[in-house]
Enzyme design. Structure first.
Site, mmCIF file in Angstrom:
data_model
loop_
_atom_site.group_PDB
_atom_site.id
_atom_site.type_symbol
_atom_site.label_atom_id
_atom_site.label_comp_id
_atom_site.label_asym_id
_atom_site.label_seq_id
_atom_site.Cartn_x
_atom_site.Cartn_y
_atom_site.Cartn_z
ATOM 1 C CB SER A 76 2.121 5.785 -1.320
ATOM 2 O OG SER A 76 2.789 6.570 -2.270
ATOM 3 C CG ASP A 134 10.450 -12.960 -1.411
ATOM 4 O OD1 ASP A 134 10.007 -11.905 -1.905
ATOM 5 O OD2 ASP A 134 11.581 -13.413 -1.669
ATOM 6 C CG ASN A 156 4.880 -1.719 5.989
ATOM 7 O OD1 ASN A 156 5.047 -0.501 5.962
ATOM 8 N ND2 ASN A 156 5.748 -2.539 6.587
ATOM 9 C CE LYS A 203 6.841 3.114 -1.521
ATOM 10 N NZ LYS A 203 6.065 2.001 -0.928
ATOM 11 C CB THR A 262 11.339 3.003 10.653
ATOM 12 O OG1 THR A 262 11.638 3.429 9.310
ATOM 13 C CG2 THR A 262 9.967 3.523 11.046
ATOM 14 C CE1 TYR A 307 10.428 3.774 -1.540
ATOM 15 C CE2 TYR A 307 10.439 6.157 -1.279
ATOM 16 C CZ TYR A 307 10.038 4.900 -0.845
ATOM 17 O OH TYR A 307 9.236 4.788 0.266
#
Length: 284
Positions: A133, A55, A82, A151, A182, A147
């Site tokens: 990113s 984690d 990732n 990034k 995904t 978000y």
């Protein structure tokens, strides 16, 4: 010589596809996720695969995972940061707790894992760090301001890091994916701000609806992105930034053009701010 990859967020999505591609190429993988069982369920077992819990937000866990990796393989050649998730909602809709959790995973967790791996790479005088990113790392989107903030932070952290470690034989590449097919947009991956404000329905609300509608229909193929990672890792001079996917490339071109269009009307004011008598440089 085969490489040892250390991949965070390897239980699904890009991380899992990359781990599969690395194993298929004959390299070894330290695949991490919050639960090692979930990693094994996603990837199976192999003598070239080490599934270990990590984690990234828990102090000490990155260092523990690195120690286990070294005990198994003796080295780490490629780090892929990732692990991360998206928080959807207008800034005013996002609570302080939701915003802090987003930064803890996407930025501080990435930094913690990188700090844990860097002593290994420095001792080897070699290595390659990939920081994942997003197209949201160079363009802000309504409903994804939090978000994007994480990034953008990853971009700045990575560019500065690249300058710090280049003399030590360590490479850094920022990967900026667009939309790939995904589970990133699924309800058990993306996080939606608990507060919803009607005045933002046309902006953040549209992002919520669009994200849910796009899930499963994204253009990008994560298996091809995994192969791109392998190509970049094999390059003698990999790029600092790799913009991944047609949609991301188009967004980058638009962003660069917009930045220049915004700058030009204000250029005279911008360059007029030096002390009187200061030497004047040339603008290119």
């Amino acid at each position: 010589m085969s490489k040892v990859w250390f991949i965070t967020g390897a239980t699904r999505g890009i991380g899992a596809e990359l781990a599969r591609a690395v194993l298929a190429a004959g390299d070894s993988v330290v695949a991490t996720g919050r639960k090692a069982e979930a990693v094994i369920e996603a990837l199976g077992t192999s003598n070239r695969l080490l599934a270990t819990p990590l984690d990234v937000t828990r102090p000490g866990q990155p260092e523990d995972a690195v120690r286990v990796a070294l005990g198994k393989f003796g080295r780490i050649d490629v780090l892929v940061n990732n692990a991360g998730y998206g928080l959807v909602g207008a800034l005013e809709e996002c609570s302080a707790e939701e915003l802090a959790a987003q930064f803890n995973t996407n930025v501080l967790g990435l930094a913690a894992v990188t700090r844990a791996v860097l002593p290994v790479l420095r001792a080897q005088k070699s290595g390659h760090i990939f920081n994942v990113s997003s197209a949201a790392g160079f363009a802000g989107y309504p409903g994804a301001s939090s978000y994007s903030a994480t990034k953008f932070a990853v971009e700045g952290l990575s560019e500065g890091l690249a300058h710090e470690v280049a003399p030590l034989g360590i490479k850094v590449t920022i990967v900026e994916p667009g939309y790939f097919r995904t589970g990133f947009l699924t309800d058990n991956s993306a996080v939606y701000a608990k507060t919803v404000i009607g005045d933002y329905d046309a902006t953040a609300g549209a992002m919520r609806r669009g994200s849910q509608a796009m899930n499963g229909n994204q253009e990008g193929d994560p298996r091809k992105l995994a192969q791109a990672f392998l190509t970049l890792a094999a390059a003698q001079k990999p790029p600092l930034r790799f913009t991944a996917g047609r949609d991301a490339v188009e967004q980058l071109e638009q962003t660069l053009a917009t930045r220049r269009e915004e700058m030009m009307p204000w250029l005279e004011l911008a360059v007029s701010l030096a002390h009187d008598g200061s030497p004047k440089g040339s603008l290119r």
